[in-house]
Motif scaffolding. Structure first.
Motif, PDB file in Angstrom:
ATOM      1  N   CYS A 210     -10.132  -0.416  -3.026  1.00 11.21           N
ATOM      2  CA  CYS A 210      -9.727   0.849  -2.232  1.00 11.21           C
ATOM      3  C   CYS A 210     -10.426   0.768  -0.888  1.00 11.21           C
ATOM      4  O   CYS A 210      -9.689   1.325   0.278  1.00 11.21           O
ATOM      5  N   ASN A 211     -11.374   0.490  -0.819  1.00 10.80           N
ATOM      6  CA  ASN A 211     -12.155   0.308   0.669  1.00 10.80           C
ATOM      7  C   ASN A 211     -11.538  -0.593   1.540  1.00 10.80           C
ATOM      8  O   ASN A 211     -11.317  -0.304   2.688  1.00 10.80           O
ATOM      9  N   ASN A 212     -10.921  -1.831   0.798  1.00 10.07           N
ATOM     10  CA  ASN A 212     -10.245  -2.647   1.732  1.00 10.07           C
ATOM     11  C   ASN A 212      -8.878  -2.343   2.183  1.00 10.07           C
ATOM     12  O   ASN A 212      -8.347  -2.484   3.333  1.00 10.07           O
ATOM     13  N   LEU A 213      -8.443  -1.535   1.319  1.00  4.81           N
ATOM     14  CA  LEU A 213      -7.112  -0.965   1.830  1.00  4.81           C
ATOM     15  C   LEU A 213      -7.192  -0.049   3.001  1.00  4.81           C
ATOM     16  O   LEU A 213      -6.139   0.128   3.704  1.00  4.81           O
ATOM     17  N   THR A 214      -8.310   0.614   3.067  1.00  6.99           N
ATOM     18  CA  THR A 214      -8.635   1.652   4.063  1.00  6.99           C
ATOM     19  C   THR A 214      -8.619   0.870   5.325  1.00  6.99           C
ATOM     20  O   THR A 214      -8.439   1.530   6.544  1.00  6.99           O
ATOM     21  N   LYS A 230       1.205  -6.640  -2.392  1.00  8.12           N
ATOM     22  CA  LYS A 230       1.880  -7.386  -3.793  1.00  8.12           C
ATOM     23  C   LYS A 230       0.712  -7.593  -4.620  1.00  8.12           C
ATOM     24  O   LYS A 230       1.099  -7.225  -5.770  1.00  8.12           O
ATOM     25  N   GLU A 231      -0.513  -8.035  -4.033  1.00  8.16           N
ATOM     26  CA  GLU A 231      -1.480  -8.404  -4.986  1.00  8.16           C
ATOM     27  C   GLU A 231      -1.948  -7.170  -5.654  1.00  8.16           C
ATOM     28  O   GLU A 231      -2.391  -7.162  -6.929  1.00  8.16           O
ATOM     29  N   THR A 232      -2.111  -6.226  -5.042  1.00 10.21           N
ATOM     30  CA  THR A 232      -2.556  -4.706  -5.583  1.00 10.21           C
ATOM     31  C   THR A 232      -1.711  -4.318  -6.893  1.00 10.21           C
ATOM     32  O   THR A 232      -2.209  -3.833  -7.652  1.00 10.21           O
ATOM     33  N   MET A 263      -2.723   5.077  -0.774  1.00  9.42           N
ATOM     34  CA  MET A 263      -2.575   4.257   0.421  1.00  9.42           C
ATOM     35  C   MET A 263      -1.582   3.271   0.413  1.00  9.42           C
ATOM     36  O   MET A 263      -0.965   2.917   1.396  1.00  9.42           O
ATOM     37  N   LEU A 264      -1.180   2.819  -0.699  1.00  6.77           N
ATOM     38  CA  LEU A 264       0.068   1.899  -0.767  1.00  6.77           C
ATOM     39  C   LEU A 264       1.157   2.215  -0.259  1.00  6.77           C
ATOM     40  O   LEU A 264       1.970   1.870   0.165  1.00  6.77           O
ATOM     41  N   ASP A 265       1.505   3.741  -0.718  1.00  6.81           N
ATOM     42  CA  ASP A 265       2.532   4.463  -0.328  1.00  6.81           C
ATOM     43  C   ASP A 265       2.814   4.710   1.082  1.00  6.81           C
ATOM     44  O   ASP A 265       3.696   4.368   1.841  1.00  6.81           O
ATOM     45  N   ILE A 266       1.688   4.967   1.740  1.00  7.72           N
ATOM     46  CA  ILE A 266       1.411   5.390   3.158  1.00  7.72           C
ATOM     47  C   ILE A 266       1.856   3.743   4.037  1.00  7.72           C
ATOM     48  O   ILE A 266       2.752   3.867   4.864  1.00  7.72           O
ATOM     49  N   TYR A 267       1.109   2.613   3.447  1.00 12.65           N
ATOM     50  CA  TYR A 267       1.507   1.425   4.283  1.00 12.65           C
ATOM     51  C   TYR A 267       3.072   1.000   3.918  1.00 12.65           C
ATOM     52  O   TYR A 267       3.547   0.546   4.850  1.00 12.65           O
ATOM     53  N   LYS A 268       3.382   1.331   2.967  1.00  6.35           N
ATOM     54  CA  LYS A 268       4.943   0.879   2.716  1.00  6.35           C
ATOM     55  C   LYS A 268       5.776   1.707   3.477  1.00  6.35           C
ATOM     56  O   LYS A 268       6.907   1.018   4.083  1.00  6.35           O
ATOM     57  N   ARG A 269       5.457   2.838   3.876  1.00  2.00           N
ATOM     58  CA  ARG A 269       6.381   3.797   4.722  1.00  2.00           C
ATOM     59  C   ARG A 269       6.114   3.485   6.141  1.00  2.00           C
ATOM     60  O   ARG A 269       7.343   3.376   6.645  1.00  2.00           O
TER      61      ARG A 269
END
Length: 271
Positions: A210-214, A230-232, A263-269
């Motif tokens: 979670c921290n690394n995604l931010t 993909k790894e997540t 966060m994954l959804d935000i990055y994908k968009r």
């Protein structure tokens, strides 16, 4: 900021000359100079090469913004987080955590988070505060949050850590050997499989992710961001299930899943 301004900023942040950038791209330094002065714009092929060379996304170079938001690399000062963790450790009598705080600060001294000037210790302290904020007051978990990278990144020896055996076992599980393109899948699969068998290790690893995604937006290349997503998606649902199946971590499992998937959804968009 213009494309030229972005290129110049990225080059200067890495303390590189126009000649060095030109040599890496197989062009003349005059071409780099003309880009930075906004006389010409690099074509698509050169933009991609620039992004790979600087290890950032193409948008970090190509987006021309006349109005930009002011951003923060760190929300809380790490000294304040240290005080909070130490005070909590004293109040709840967490001896391993008290020793781990000072050890981690010394071990990570001089290290910064990737593509930033933020001291690395901000990251393990963030994990410890994350756990405490979810009501998890477990000495081994908080201490392992603080020490989870010291063996992997600081050349510390596992048996020298000033903590009990349970904490050392958690740090050992969370330490991954170096990989390359050929062995990455095999090593990472075995790594996550071992973690999934230990609810405490799974909990720490999910907070770590979670921290690394931010912080992915600090300058990871598009390919690196894609690989992290993909790894997540491949490994973390199993870890979240391990956490959810452990009664005392039910609430944490829900919060971590929500944070991670949001966060994954935000990055994908944005990709």
């Amino acid at each position: 900021m213009s494309i030229g301004t972005n290129i110049k900023r990225l080059r200067e942040e890495r303390k590189m000359t126009q000649d060095q950038v030109a040599e890496a791209l197989g062009i003349t330094f005059q071409a780099v100079s003309s880009w930075e002065r906004d006389e010409y714009k690099p074509d698509t092929d050169k933009l991609i090469k620039l992004a790979e060379f600087f290890d950032v996304s193409v948008s970090a170079i190509a987006e021309e913004k006349s109005n930009t938001f002011k951003t923060k690399e760190a929300i809380y000062d790490w000294e304040h987080m240290k005080t909070f963790v130490k005070t909590t450790a004293r109040n709840f009598k967490l001896p391993a955590t008290l020793k781990a705080v000072d050890y981690a600060i010394k071990a990570h001294e001089g290290q910064n988070r990737k593509h930033s000037s933020i001291p690395y210790i901000y990251h393990p302290l963030n994990l410890a505060c994350h756990a405490l904020s979810m009501g998890i007051v477990d000495d081994a978990i908080i201490a392992a949050c603080l020490l989870h990278d010291v063996v992997e990144d600081c050349s510390a020896k596992l048996d020298e850590l000033p903590v009990d055996e349970e904490t050392k076992d958690l740090v050992n599980l969370l330490t991954c050997e170096k990989t390359n393109d050929e062995n990455r899948q095999k090593i990472r699969s075995a790594y996550y499989k071992a973690i999934s068998k230990n609810p405490k290790a799974a909990l720490i690893k999910c907070m770590d992710r979670c921290n690394n995604l931010t912080t992915m937006s600090w300058g990871l290349s598009r390919d690196r961001i894609y690989r992290m997503i993909k790894e997540t998606e491949e490994y973390y649902p199993v870890l979240l299930k391990t956490i959810k199946d452990t009664t005392e971590y039910n609430n944490a499992a829900w919060l971590l899943k929500y944070q991670m998937e949001s966060m994954l959804d935000i990055y994908k968009r944005l990709l």
